[in-house]
Design a protein around this motif. Sequence first.
Motif, PDB file in Angstrom:
ATOM      1  N   PHE A  72       0.817  -1.209   0.000  1.00 39.52           N
ATOM      2  CA  PHE A  72       0.000   0.000   0.000  1.00 39.52           C
ATOM      3  C   PHE A  72       0.852   1.260   0.000  1.00 39.52           C
ATOM      4  N   VAL A  73       2.068   1.134   0.494  1.00 42.37           N
ATOM      5  CA  VAL A  73       2.939   2.287   0.685  1.00 42.37           C
ATOM      6  C   VAL A  73       4.299   1.989   0.074  1.00 42.37           C
ATOM      7  N   ASN A  74       4.874   2.996  -0.546  1.00 40.81           N
ATOM      8  CA  ASN A  74       6.251   2.892  -1.035  1.00 40.81           C
ATOM      9  C   ASN A  74       7.164   3.655  -0.101  1.00 40.81           C
ATOM     10  N   GLU A  75       8.280   3.025   0.255  1.00 41.68           N
ATOM     11  CA  GLU A  75       9.295   3.713   1.043  1.00 41.68           C
ATOM     12  C   GLU A  75      10.324   4.268   0.068  1.00 41.68           C
ATOM     13  N   MET A  76      10.567   5.552   0.187  1.00 38.83           N
ATOM     14  CA  MET A  76      11.522   6.216  -0.698  1.00 38.83           C
ATOM     15  C   MET A  76      12.721   6.629   0.141  1.00 38.83           C
ATOM     16  N   THR A  77      13.877   6.070  -0.196  1.00 38.96           N
ATOM     17  CA  THR A  77      15.101   6.419   0.527  1.00 38.96           C
ATOM     18  C   THR A  77      15.958   7.292  -0.368  1.00 38.96           C
ATOM     19  N   THR A  90      -1.174   4.084  -7.814  1.00 35.21           N
ATOM     20  CA  THR A  90      -0.777   3.854  -9.206  1.00 35.21           C
ATOM     21  C   THR A  90       0.714   4.150  -9.336  1.00 35.21           C
ATOM     22  N   GLN A  91       1.322   3.539 -10.345  1.00 37.39           N
ATOM     23  CA  GLN A  91       2.742   3.781 -10.600  1.00 37.39           C
ATOM     24  C   GLN A  91       2.929   5.253 -10.959  1.00 37.39           C
ATOM     25  N   GLU A 115       9.626  -1.685 -17.761  1.00 36.26           N
ATOM     26  CA  GLU A 115      10.180  -2.921 -17.204  1.00 36.26           C
ATOM     27  C   GLU A 115      10.333  -3.982 -18.292  1.00 36.26           C
ATOM     28  N   GLU A 116       9.333  -4.079 -19.175  1.00 34.87           N
ATOM     29  CA  GLU A 116       9.430  -5.033 -20.282  1.00 34.87           C
ATOM     30  C   GLU A 116      10.555  -4.644 -21.231  1.00 34.87           C
ATOM     31  N   ASN A 128      11.112  -4.192 -10.213  1.00 33.66           N
ATOM     32  CA  ASN A 128      10.616  -2.879  -9.814  1.00 33.66           C
ATOM     33  C   ASN A 128      11.426  -1.818 -10.540  1.00 33.66           C
ATOM     34  N   HIS A 129      10.919  -0.605 -10.541  1.00 31.23           N
ATOM     35  CA  HIS A 129      11.707   0.515 -11.053  1.00 31.23           C
ATOM     36  C   HIS A 129      11.219   1.799 -10.398  1.00 31.23           C
TER      37      HIS A 129
END
Length: 147
Positions: A72-77, A90-91, A115-116, A128-129
């Motif tokens: 549900f959440v993206n961690e951005m470092t 959404t991406q 990605e493809e 992932n990207h």
Amino acid sequence: MVTNQMVSQTIEKLKASNIRITPQRYAVLEYLIEADSHPTADDIYRSLVERFPNVSVATIYNNLRLFTKIGFVNEMTYGDGSSRFDFATTQHYHAICEKCGKIEDIYYPGLEDIEETAHNLTGYRVTNHRMEVYGICPDCQALLVSE
């Protein structure tokens, strides 16, 4: 309101995964969905501690870890050592100010197949990207002009 609907849908998904919905968990989730700022765990803690005096920073981190794990959440470092968190429906990509650190979402159609394409060009099995664009935000540009 979209935010209430997003919270409700996310809560239903958590329940379907047998994840208990505590008031603190609900508040963290609601904050992330409403936040446009890509907050740190400390930002979330400071915003919730008045409403939940017994909440700890560890509780915030544990919930963020859970939300990240279930997607549900993206961690951005970033290089400054602090993680920022982004509710991910959404991406999307990010524009980051090199002066103040402000982060804004960029939705750009056409990058879904990256990605493809990367797989076809390299043979990698891409998992992932992320894409980041760095620059100076309009607010900081205005400050530079006035200096």
